[in-house]
Design an enzyme around this catalytic site. Sequence first.
Site, PDB file in Angstrom:
ATOM      1  CD  GLU A 367      -2.849   0.971   2.360  1.00 18.53           C
ATOM      2  OE1 GLU A 367      -4.069   1.163   2.245  1.00 18.53           O
ATOM      3  OE2 GLU A 367      -2.468   0.985   3.616  1.00 18.53           O
ATOM      4  CD  GLN A 368       4.433   2.796  -4.071  1.00 14.99           C
ATOM      5  OE1 GLN A 368       4.777   4.003  -4.195  1.00 14.99           O
ATOM      6  NE2 GLN A 368       4.880   1.626  -4.478  1.00 14.99           N
TER       7      GLN A 368
END
Length: 548
Positions: A367-368
Amino acid sequence: MPQIRNPILPGFNADPSILRVGDDYYIATSTFEWYPGVQIHHSKDLANWDLVIRPLNRKSQLDMRGNPDSCGIWAPCLTHGGEKFYLVYTDVKRKDGSFKDTHNYIVTAPKIEGPWSDPYYVNSSGFDPSLFHDDDGKKWFANMLWDHRKRPRKFAGIRLQEWDEKSGKLVGPRKTVYHGSELDLVEGPHLYKRNGYYYLLTAEGGTSYHHACTLARSKTDIWGPYEEHPDIHILTSKDHPNAAVQRAGHGDYVETPDGKWFLVHLMGRPTTQNRRCVLGRECGLQEAYWEDDWLYVKKGPVPSLYIDVPGTYDESKYWAEQRYTFDNGELHKDFQWLRTPETDRIFALKGGKLQLYGRESIGSWFEQALVARRQTHFSYDAETVVDFSPEDERQFAGLTAYYCRYNFFYLTVTADAHGEREVLLMSSENSYPEGKLNHCDTHVSIPQEGKVRLALSIRASKLQFFYAMEGDQGLRKFGAVLDASILSDECGGHQADGSFTGAFVGMAASDCNGEAKTAKFDYFVYRPELSSLDRYEVTAGPRYIGAA
């Protein structure tokens, strides 16, 4: 007929599947770890293409958190069964090493814009699936078969089985119908039927400079045996290293309403002496014809840079500056992000700004917060303005030129250990397998308040960053000139033929403290520039890409 130049879809648009329904043409291409999944372009004339939808756009269809680089959505196949569209695709969860975890699905829709269904799970025996609608009403599912054991060929052939739509599963016997030519690495199957023959078009030779389209046929029986084309490979550049179009393979063909035939295929345009394809694997088109019930590429098997098509290409759109604002409540269709279907955790459009919520570090496989668009020109400028108030060195946001976790450049607004703001350049250049930062020491102190303008300029293989504070006149150079050519498949951090995407440019935010610090971006500009590469003299025509 008018003449256009390849590629027809510039930048990262790999593994094309083409379909005509009436007077409308559609091309579906791979998106790998970029979300939403699958790009579908539309055209009326084979020259001008517009992105109409990325159909895998919700969690029930696709969640790629944890998928490594160059995994995710591989080789979609788009077909029409008379009443609705079918899209077949692979979600790859692992690709390196002996094992490949490859899950194959089908989604359907009454029209190309959707709504697209939740997926039917089909199998996991290999990748690059396709669906063939036979004239007796049967539907056949084909994919390459992966053999993880130590055998001469891990690419073990093309596996075929009937798909029963009512039960939503494969039924009946399954059989490997084609083992490929001596070139090996057979994948990307597409089945067709014409004049009593079943035709099987496959990709072979890997995805790099030995890539090829191989054609075989079977008389009356879909199970084979399949005899190979007299030339075996109907399209390839493997024996012509100086051809303008390289890495040609993985194709699909289509008939026009007036009986002409065209083959779409992936391709690359290498630059520098290292033959790096900074624009990734693009989508090309070739005219084809039939002779003795075999398909041939016009002037083939080497692909042409110039082709005759029904339409005239409008080059003005290709060279126009794109200025993206965030005041209409929707992210522009040019942008994608990485892996996650839960967009509200990584960005929002509020108050005319793109707000990125800092999540994991740039390069995370989970998750970026990174929103970017494809690089589609050899040379371009990009810029944005960010409002960001970091509290320490573990919070950073800014402008990135990005290929994967091992290869990126990132100009950030961050802070030092005492909370003093600074502009800092980070880069990861050919850092596989460690994934370390090569540079993280070029920085300059800036005031604690005020927006920061960040920009970059790429001219072929040369990358220069710039910055300015709000109210400054002009931009200041930041750091040294960097090697932009590392943002390519050839430097993607995997074994040969193992990196599959392309260069992106965009905005990112990270908060390694886990506090989801918000960065606000005012706008984003992508400005194409004509460079020497665009005028590069090759075998045909004055320029590599579509300048008038």
